[in-house]
Design a protein around this motif. Structure first.
Motif, PDB file in Angstrom:
ATOM      1  N   THR A  18       8.040  -9.619  -0.240  1.00 38.34           N
ATOM      2  CA  THR A  18       8.121  -8.369  -0.979  1.00 38.34           C
ATOM      3  C   THR A  18       9.551  -7.930  -1.210  1.00 38.34           C
ATOM      4  O   THR A  18       9.791  -6.766  -1.493  1.00 38.34           O
ATOM      5  CB  THR A  18       7.375  -7.259  -0.219  1.00 38.34           C
ATOM      6  N   CYS A  20      12.992  -6.684  -2.389  1.00 39.86           N
ATOM      7  CA  CYS A  20      13.506  -6.028  -3.584  1.00 39.86           C
ATOM      8  C   CYS A  20      14.810  -6.647  -4.027  1.00 39.86           C
ATOM      9  O   CYS A  20      15.143  -6.658  -5.197  1.00 39.86           O
ATOM     10  CB  CYS A  20      13.802  -4.565  -3.279  1.00 39.86           C
ATOM     11  N   ASP A  44      -0.869  -8.932  -0.234  1.00 40.17           N
ATOM     12  CA  ASP A  44       0.432  -8.786  -0.846  1.00 40.17           C
ATOM     13  C   ASP A  44       0.875  -7.359  -0.594  1.00 40.17           C
ATOM     14  O   ASP A  44       0.078  -6.422  -0.653  1.00 40.17           O
ATOM     15  CB  ASP A  44       0.343  -9.034  -2.359  1.00 40.17           C
ATOM     16  N   ASN A  46       3.654  -4.271  -1.341  1.00 41.05           N
ATOM     17  CA  ASN A  46       4.743  -3.703  -2.095  1.00 41.05           C
ATOM     18  C   ASN A  46       5.794  -3.139  -1.145  1.00 41.05           C
ATOM     19  O   ASN A  46       5.504  -2.817   0.007  1.00 41.05           O
ATOM     20  CB  ASN A  46       4.230  -2.581  -3.002  1.00 41.05           C
ATOM     21  N   LYS A  83      10.782   2.222  -9.160  1.00 35.09           N
ATOM     22  CA  LYS A  83      10.439   0.808  -9.301  1.00 35.09           C
ATOM     23  C   LYS A  83      11.419  -0.008  -8.473  1.00 35.09           C
ATOM     24  O   LYS A  83      12.605   0.309  -8.403  1.00 35.09           O
ATOM     25  CB  LYS A  83      10.547   0.368 -10.769  1.00 35.09           C
ATOM     26  N   GLN A  87       8.020  -4.195  -8.936  1.00 31.85           N
ATOM     27  CA  GLN A  87       7.004  -3.626  -8.066  1.00 31.85           C
ATOM     28  C   GLN A  87       7.123  -2.112  -7.971  1.00 31.85           C
ATOM     29  O   GLN A  87       8.204  -1.537  -8.110  1.00 31.85           O
ATOM     30  CB  GLN A  87       7.118  -4.235  -6.665  1.00 31.85           C
TER      31      GLN A  87
END
Length: 388
Positions: A18, A20, A44, A46, A83, A87
């Motif tokens: 996940t 970023c 999954d 976020n 965001k 994601q």
């Protein structure tokens, strides 16, 4: 998640999936296949924005608590636009009160009001439960307690923030704020300090140093400033849609009815400030951050592992008792379709509302909402979070 408070549980094995940060993609791809094979039941996940709000509830803080109650939904709405690459991050909020003489002296006059939760109605209820009295404000103690009690996890891409607000010297109590800051830094938690009073007084009483030690933001606010809610031509229609939105919830389980009543109670609490605040709550209720899978069948059906076989007939609403599984699914799907249509209508109206309000106001407020959003955005940008 089906516990009432939806306590955050981190799936460590999927943390790298996940990410970023664009720089972590290569090593994530190297691990992805083996981790999926090993953890076939993991979801999954976020990225998450985790906010622990530590509020001084001593006698002089009525204005601060009032701002928190009035501005919760504006803050939630702003976070719903975040965001992280492609994601949409989830939001978890925890709440502590400190500095209140009604609280246990042995525990440092502090209390965990709610642990990390994504149940926005529970968070609203917790805020409205706060009253002021006293007190003795121990900043180091409450920060240290929040760090040790809450499930912060070890995902480096999560945004982990503490916001502590008060108006007494930051140095009080037998737990050093420097030690608390060191612990926060070790856990990748940023401490943001909000002094309720004069900016320079906050500096002299170490509130700025408390933020600097973890590279957080120091802010001074007028906690007695009344929250300004700007009315718009779209408010009445949005509130009308809120009434229709409430009819799409299908309560189930032992807590379903009580949770639906709480939803209505928090609608009422929002309206207690004025119409515009109730509109902000409606916008939050139509966003992806408003989740009620623990008691609403429409949301529950979206959860992995959900099964109607686990629900007793007596736990269903009366209109569904005695129905077949296919009949129940058809009913819930119709409610979901109606809800999606209403949410889309609210979102469209809200875009027009935001544009209208932006033209009517200037961002000159030095209240809690403005301080928190400023800090959240500046620190989120460091982890590649962006706002739509």
């Amino acid at each position: 998640m089906k516990t009432q408070f939806k306590t955050l549980i981190l799936a460590v094995s999927l943390a790298s999936l996940t990410a970023c940060n664009a720089n972590s993609k290569n090593r994530t791809q190297d691990l992805a296949i083996s981790e999926i094979v090993i953890k076939t039941t993991s979801k999954d996940k976020n990225p998450e924005i985790k906010v622990a709000l530590l509020l001084d509830t001593s006698n002089s803080m009525d204005g601060l608590i009032d701002q928190a109650k009035a501005q919760l939904w504006k803050i939630v709405n702003e976070l719903s636009y975040a965001k992280c690459e492609e994601q949409s991050p989830n939001l978890k909020i925890a709440l502590y009160e400190y500095g209140n003489d009604n609280l246990n002296a042995d525990e440092g006059y502090l209390r965990q009001v709610i642990a990390f939760s994504d149940d926005l109605d529970e968070i609203s209820k917790s805020l409205f439960s706060l009253t002021t009295n006293g007190g003795n404000e121990y900043c180091g103690k409450v920060i240290n307690t929040a760090l040790n009690q809450l499930e912060w996890g070890d995902n480096k891409e999560d945004l982990k923030l503490i916001f502590i607000a008060g108006n007494e010297p930051y140095t009080q109590g037998n737990v050093s704020y420097k030690d608390a800051s060191k612990l926060a830094h070790q856990n990748d938690v940023t401490v943001n300090t909000i002094f309720c009073g004069d900016y320079n007084q906050g500096i002299s009483t170490k509130w700025k140093e408390g933020a600097d030690l973890t590279h957080g933001n120091y802010m001074a606010i007028n906690h007695n400033e009344a929250t300004v809610h700007v009315a718009s031509p779209y408010d009445d229609k949005i509130l009308e849609l809120n009434e229709k939105l409430n009819t799409t919830y299908v309560a189930y389980g032992s807590t379903g009815r009580a949770k639906m009543e709480m939803q209505a109670e928090q609608d009422s609490n929002a309206r207690s400030y004025n119409k515009a605040n109730a509109v902000s709550r409606t916008v939050s209720k139509s966003s992806r951050l408003y989740k009620n899978s623990s008691w609403d069948l429409v949301d529950a059906e979206k959860e992995d592992g959900f099964s109607y076989d686990e629900i007793k007939d007596s736990e269903l609403p009366k209109e569904l008792q005695g129905k077949s599984k296919s009949e129940i699914k058809t009913y819930v799907e119709a409610k979901a379709k109606t809800r999606k249509k209403l949410q889309d209508e609210i979102a469209t109206l809200n875009l027009n509302r935001r544009d209208f309000i932006a033209k009517q106001t200037k961002d000159s407020s030095n209240g809690l909402e403005s301080a928190m959003i400023k800090a959240l955005k500046s620190q989120a940008e460091q982890k590649n979070y962006k706002w739509e």
